[in-house]
Design an enzyme around this catalytic site. Structure first.
Site, short mmCIF file in Angstrom:
data_model
loop_
_atom_site.label_atom_id
_atom_site.label_comp_id
_atom_site.label_asym_id
_atom_site.label_seq_id
_atom_site.Cartn_x
_atom_site.Cartn_y
_atom_site.Cartn_z
N TYR A 1 0.76 -1.31 0.05
CA TYR A 1 0.09 -0.08 -0.20
C TYR A 1 0.82 1.33 -0.10
CZ TYR A 1 -3.65 3.18 1.51
OH TYR A 1 -4.50 4.54 1.58
N THR B 1 1.38 3.62 1.80
CA THR B 1 2.22 4.14 2.97
C THR B 1 3.19 3.26 3.47
OG1 THR B 1 0.45 3.20 4.57
CG2 THR B 1 0.08 5.36 3.91
N LYS B 2 3.16 2.13 2.88
CA LYS B 2 4.08 0.85 3.27
C LYS B 2 5.83 1.10 3.08
CE LYS B 2 0.97 -1.30 5.37
NZ LYS B 2 0.03 -0.40 5.42
N ASN B 3 6.48 0.21 3.51
CA ASN B 3 7.90 0.37 3.34
C ASN B 3 8.42 0.10 1.99
OD1 ASN B 3 7.65 0.54 6.40
ND2 ASN B 3 9.76 -0.57 6.52
#
Length: 385
Positions: free
Chosen positions: A185, A187-189
């Site tokens: 997604y 916002t993920k790393n």
């Protein structure tokens, strides 16, 4: 603009590799944009990164969790253990798979269930399976939690949405998992925008979820439309529409190459936060890297008194924050489904959940931006000491 006339420090900004644009254009020019050769290449490269036997790319981590639970072929209505301090998608996956969530409390130091809290939950029911979560990037001890639940590892699904970059005992999260579910997604790393993946050591599970991600069809369109392919296929088990496209996969391949440097930058930011906040009164720092644990640092979660007011003060100072997560037992729909008695079983989650605050943490956070975060939180806490 903040009261000081400066622009706001965002809670997060997605990192994007410089190779992404060219990669996407190549796919668009190739004449094949849905699940195909790029998806297969991404699966192999992500498996190599993790050291996993198999990776199946899917539409999201939520669908990954549901596919894995469906792949377990549990009796309808089975009890599935899950932390209440989790994203709502993990609870929804259990319900959509036709099962019953059973809430597990957390250890307040790690923010994940402990063997003791898992054993307490398992004593109330006879669980058929369990979802464990790597909260904020902290890698859980899957073997210890499975033993506490009285479950074989083949009945444990790992919510590794926060997991890329995490390791325990030198082994990356997902390396030896029966089922580890990752998120890409925004916002993920390792952001793709949307997308997920299942890493598994089990040949049978990977075959099941690979078919179920495309309705349960025995062949995807790439295999049907290749030269010499056939339009004929079968549906042996009802599945979902949960495949990843080649456009997404091409982004993922470029992002994966950049991930190690992004993880290094996250660790730098965490070290600076640790040094600035170590002696700040009223503040509890996040879980530490102890005992062979490598934190992925998806989130920098602190605990503060008067959380909502402090969050508002930081926003007024031009610093955006977030909360991970509002506990599931406090959500209206889950309270209606699970009942008041079940939702009262997680007192530590309820208490800690009122104190959690996630600070900005992303590779593009500038030193000036981090200084502003530190100054704003320091001021907010010192006025309360």
């Amino acid at each position: 603009m903040s009261s000081a006339g400066q622009s706001t420090v965002p809670f997060t900004i997605p990192s994007v590799s410089g190779e992404v644009s060219d990669a996407v254009v190549k796919v668009l020019d190739s004449g094949w944009i849905t699940t195909g050769p790029q998806t297969a290449a991404f699966e192999q490269e992500f498996a190599d990164y993790l050291g996993a036997a198999h990776v199946v790319a899917v539409a999201s981590c939520t669908t990954a969790l549901e596919l894995c639970l469906r792949g377990l072929e549990l009796p309808p209505g089975s009890a599935v253990l899950t932390p209440s301090l989790t994203f709502c998608g993990a609870i929804n996956a259990i319900l959509h798979a036709g099962h019953r969530p059973v809430l597990v409390d957390i250890d307040e130091d790690t923010l994940v269930p402990s063997p003791e809290t898992v054993a307490a939950a398992a004593a109330r029911v006879k669980p058929a399976a369990m979802i464990v979560q790597n909260q904020g990037g902290y890698p859980v001890d899957v073997a210890a939690l499975a033993e506490a639940a009285g479950l074989d590892r083949t009945r444990v699904v790992e919510d590794a949405a926060h997991g890329p970059g995490a390791a325990r005992g030198g082994k990356p999260v997902g390396a030896e998992s029966f089922a580890a579910c990752f998120s890409f997604y925004a916002t993920k790393n390792m952001p793709i925008g949307e997308g997920g993946a299942i890493a598994t050591s089990d040949e049978g599970l990977q075959e099941k979820v690979r078919a179920m991600r495309l309705h349960g069809m025995s062949k995807d369109s790439w295999k049907r439309y290749l030269p010499g392919g056939s339009w004929r296929y079968d549906v042996k088990q009802v599945g979902l529409k949960a495949n990843m496209t080649d456009v997404q996969a091409s982004i993922g391949r470029a992002q994966l190459a950049a991930l190690p440097e992004w993880q290094r930058r996250r660790a730098e930011i965490v070290a600076a936060y640790d040094a600035a906040f170590r002696d700040l009164p009223g503040l509890t720092l996040p879980q530490r890297n102890l005992g062979g644990i490598q934190h992925a640092w998806h989130l920098y979660q602190v605990r503060v008194p008067d959380r909502d007011a402090i969050s508002a003060e930081l926003e007024a100072a031009g610093v955006s924050t977030s909360v991970h997560f509002i506990p599931a037992n406090q959500m209206t729909s889950y309270r209606d489904i699970l009942g008041a008695d079940e939702c009262a079983r997680v007192p530590v989650t309820d208490r800690v959940g009122e104190e959690l605050l996630s600070l900005p943490l992303y590779p593009g956070l500038t030193p000036d931006g981090q200084d502003r975060v530190i100054a704003a939180l320091t001021e907010a806490l010192r006025t309360r000491s």
